[in-house]
Design a protein around this motif. Structure first.
Motif, PDB file in Angstrom:
ATOM      1  N   ASN A  81       0.848  -1.192   0.000  1.00 17.93           N
ATOM      2  CA  ASN A  81       0.000   0.000   0.000  1.00 17.93           C
ATOM      3  C   ASN A  81       0.885   1.244   0.000  1.00 17.93           C
ATOM      4  OD1 ASN A  81      -2.484  -1.446   0.284  1.00 17.93           O
ATOM      5  ND2 ASN A  81      -2.089  -1.655   2.475  1.00 17.93           N
ATOM      6  N   GLY A  82       0.665   2.137  -0.950  1.00 19.84           N
ATOM      7  CA  GLY A  82       1.451   3.365  -0.979  1.00 19.84           C
ATOM      8  C   GLY A  82       1.079   4.290   0.160  1.00 19.84           C
ATOM      9  N   ASN A 110      -2.328  -1.483  -3.594  1.00 17.58           N
ATOM     10  CA  ASN A 110      -3.147  -0.266  -3.630  1.00 17.58           C
ATOM     11  C   ASN A 110      -2.222   0.941  -3.621  1.00 17.58           C
ATOM     12  OD1 ASN A 110      -6.040  -1.353  -3.092  1.00 17.58           O
ATOM     13  ND2 ASN A 110      -4.790  -2.295  -1.484  1.00 17.58           N
ATOM     14  N   GLY A 111      -2.295   1.769  -4.657  1.00 17.04           N
ATOM     15  CA  GLY A 111      -1.495   2.984  -4.649  1.00 17.04           C
ATOM     16  C   GLY A 111      -1.940   3.910  -3.539  1.00 17.04           C
ATOM     17  N   ILE A 112      -3.220   4.249  -3.536  1.00 16.68           N
ATOM     18  CA  ILE A 112      -3.862   4.986  -2.444  1.00 16.68           C
ATOM     19  C   ILE A 112      -4.978   4.104  -1.912  1.00 16.68           C
ATOM     20  CG2 ILE A 112      -5.200   7.030  -1.814  1.00 16.68           C
ATOM     21  CD1 ILE A 112      -3.666   8.557  -3.968  1.00 16.68           C
ATOM     22  N   ASN A 113      -4.989   3.926  -0.588  1.00 21.64           N
ATOM     23  CA  ASN A 113      -5.862   2.942   0.036  1.00 21.64           C
ATOM     24  C   ASN A 113      -6.721   3.634   1.097  1.00 21.64           C
ATOM     25  OD1 ASN A 113      -6.799   0.315   0.665  1.00 21.64           O
ATOM     26  ND2 ASN A 113      -5.288   0.118   2.308  1.00 21.64           N
ATOM     27  N   ILE A 114      -7.973   3.918   0.773  1.00 23.45           N
ATOM     28  CA  ILE A 114      -8.873   4.633   1.685  1.00 23.45           C
ATOM     29  C   ILE A 114      -9.821   3.616   2.300  1.00 23.45           C
ATOM     30  CG2 ILE A 114     -10.616   6.439   1.869  1.00 23.45           C
ATOM     31  CD1 ILE A 114      -9.342   7.622  -0.744  1.00 23.45           C
ATOM     32  N   THR A 115      -9.584   3.275   3.554  1.00 22.68           N
ATOM     33  CA  THR A 115     -10.354   2.203   4.188  1.00 22.68           C
ATOM     34  C   THR A 115     -11.339   2.692   5.236  1.00 22.68           C
ATOM     35  OG1 THR A 115      -8.661   1.826   5.877  1.00 22.68           O
ATOM     36  CG2 THR A 115      -8.454   0.589   3.821  1.00 22.68           C
TER      37      THR A 115
END
Length: 336
Positions: A139-140, A171-176
Motif C-alpha cells: 500500500n502506498g 493499492n497505490g492509495i488505500n482509503i479504508t
C-alpha cells in the motif's frame, strides 16, 4: 534532524522513532522534521517513524523526512515507513522508498494515517514498495480514520507483489475508513505482475463508508492480472455510489479495468455512464513519463514534449487552497 542508518536486527520488531507528544504544539503542532532513516534490516516488523498522541487535540507535522531501505527478511514481518494516529496529522514533503518484506502475509506501507480528526497528506513521494509473500500486500498511502482527510500532490509508484495470489494485492492509495476523504492532484503509477494464480491490483481503493471526492488525479495501473484478479484504476468496496462525492471530476483513469465495485468490472464508457454526472470531464488517456525511476527528480513527471489530454485538464481546488504542484510550480489559474 537525526540520522539512523545501517542497522541490522534479529527476529524482534524494530521501530526507529516511536514518538508520543501530549500537547497541541500550536501552529503546525509538534514537528518531526528532517530525519534520515536508511538501510534498516531485520526479520520482524519494521517501522521507520510512528507517532501517537495522549491528548484528543494532539497535532503533529511530519515533513522533510527521508525513509529508505527498510527490509524485513527471513520469515519477515510488515514494514511501514511512517505512521500517525495523532488527532491531527500534517504529513508533507517526505520521501519514502525501497521498502520490502519477505513475510508470507506481510503488508508493506509507505504512509499510514489513522488520525481521529483531520489529516493533510501532500507532496510526498512513495516508491519501490515490494511485498514478496504469497499473501503479501503493498500500500502506498493508507488512510483508515479521520473526520476530514485531504490527500493531494502526492507521487506514488513502482509498487509490487511478485508472488502474491490475492484479489487485491496492491493499492497505490488505500482509503479504508474515515468520514470525508478528498484526493486531489495525485499521481499513481505501477506496472506489477505476479506468479500467483489469482492476482489483482488497484491504483486507488475506496471503502464505501467515507464520502470520497476525487479530482484532478492520474490513476494509472499498467499491471497484468492473473486468474480471477483484475488490474483496476478505481476500486470501491461495494456497489454504493452515494458516498462517491458529486464533485468528483477531471481525473485520468488508465487500466485494463477502469472501475470495479466488487461485483461488476467496468470499461471506460460503462464507468462514465454508471457514475454520471461525476467524472464527465475525466479522461482515459495513457501518459508518457519522463522517468520511471523512483529516486529520479523526474519520477512520474509528464513528458512536456508529448501532446496530452492532461495539459490544462484540471480545475482549481480552493479547499484546501492548492496553488502549486509537487515541485512547487504554480498551477495554472493561480497567481505567482
Amino acid at each position: 534532524n537525526n540520522t539512523f542508518s545501517n542497522i541490522t536486527g534479529g527476529t524482534s520488531a524494530i521501530t526507529i522513532m516511536n514518538l508520543n507528544y501530549g500537547g497541541t504544539g500550536g501552529g503546525n503542532g509538534n514537528v518531526v522534521q528532517g530525519n534520515v532513516i536508511s538501510n534498516i534490516t531485520g526479520e520482524g516488523a519494521i517501522t521507520g517513524i510512528t507517532h501517537s498522541s495522549s491528548t484528543t487535540g494532539g497535532v503533529v507535522s511530519f515533513f522533510g523526512n527521508t525513509i529508505t531501505g527498510l527490509s524485513s527478511t527471513g520469515t519477515g514481518g510488515s514494514v511501514t515507513a511512517l505512521a500517525s494516529s495523532s488527532a491531527t496529522s500534517h504529513v508533507y514533503s517526505n520521501v519514502i522508498g525501497d521498502l520490502s518484506s519477505t513475510g508470507s502475509a506481510s503488508t508493506v506501507t509507505g504512509i499510514s494515517i489513522s488520525s481521529a480528526t483531520a489529516s493533510n497528506i501532500y507532496k510526498n513521494k512513495v516508491y519501490g514498495l515490494t511485498s514478496n509473500g504469497a499473501s503479501g500486500i503493498a500500500n502506498g498511502i493508507t488512510v483508515s480514520a479521520g473526520t476530514t482527510s485531504n490527500i493531494y500532490n502526492n507521487i506514488v509508484g513502482n509498487l509490487s507483489a511478485p508472488t502474491a495470489s490475492l484479489a487485491n494485492a496492491i493499492n497505490g492509495i488505500n482509503i479504508t475508513g474515515g468520514t470525508t476523504v478528498n484526493a486531489y492532484y495525485n499521481t499513481v503509477y505501477f506496472s506489477a505482475s505476479s506468479s500467483g494464480a489469482n492476482f489483482g491490483t488497484t491504483a486507488l481503493f475506496a471503502n464505501t463508508t467515507p464520502t470520497v471526492t476525487l479530482r484532478n488525479n492520474l490513476l494509472h495501473n499498467a499491471s497484468s492480472a492473473n486468474g480471477t484478479g483484475l488490474a483496476v484504476a478505481y476500486r470501491r468496496s461495494g456497489t454504493t455510489l452515494t458516498s462517491y462525492g458529486s464533485a468528483s471530476n477531471n481525473n485520468d483513469f488508465v487500466a485494463a479495468t477502469i472501475y470495479y465495485d466488487g461485483t461488476t468490472p467496468y470499461s471506460w464508457s460503462g464507468y462514465q455512464a454508471l457514475v454520471a454526472t461525476r467524472d464527465a470531464a475525466s479522461v482515459n488517456w495513457t501518459p508518457v513519463y519522463l522517468s520511471l525511476v523512483g529516486n529520479s527528480a523526474n519520477f512520474l513527471h509528464i513528458d512536456p514534449a508529448v501532446a496530452t489530454l492532461l495539459e490544462s485538464g484540471a480545475v482549481n481546488i480552493t479547499t484546501p487552497a492548492i496553488t502549486d504542484d509537487y515541485d512547487a510550480n504554480i498551477r495554472q489559474g493561480n497567481g505567482g
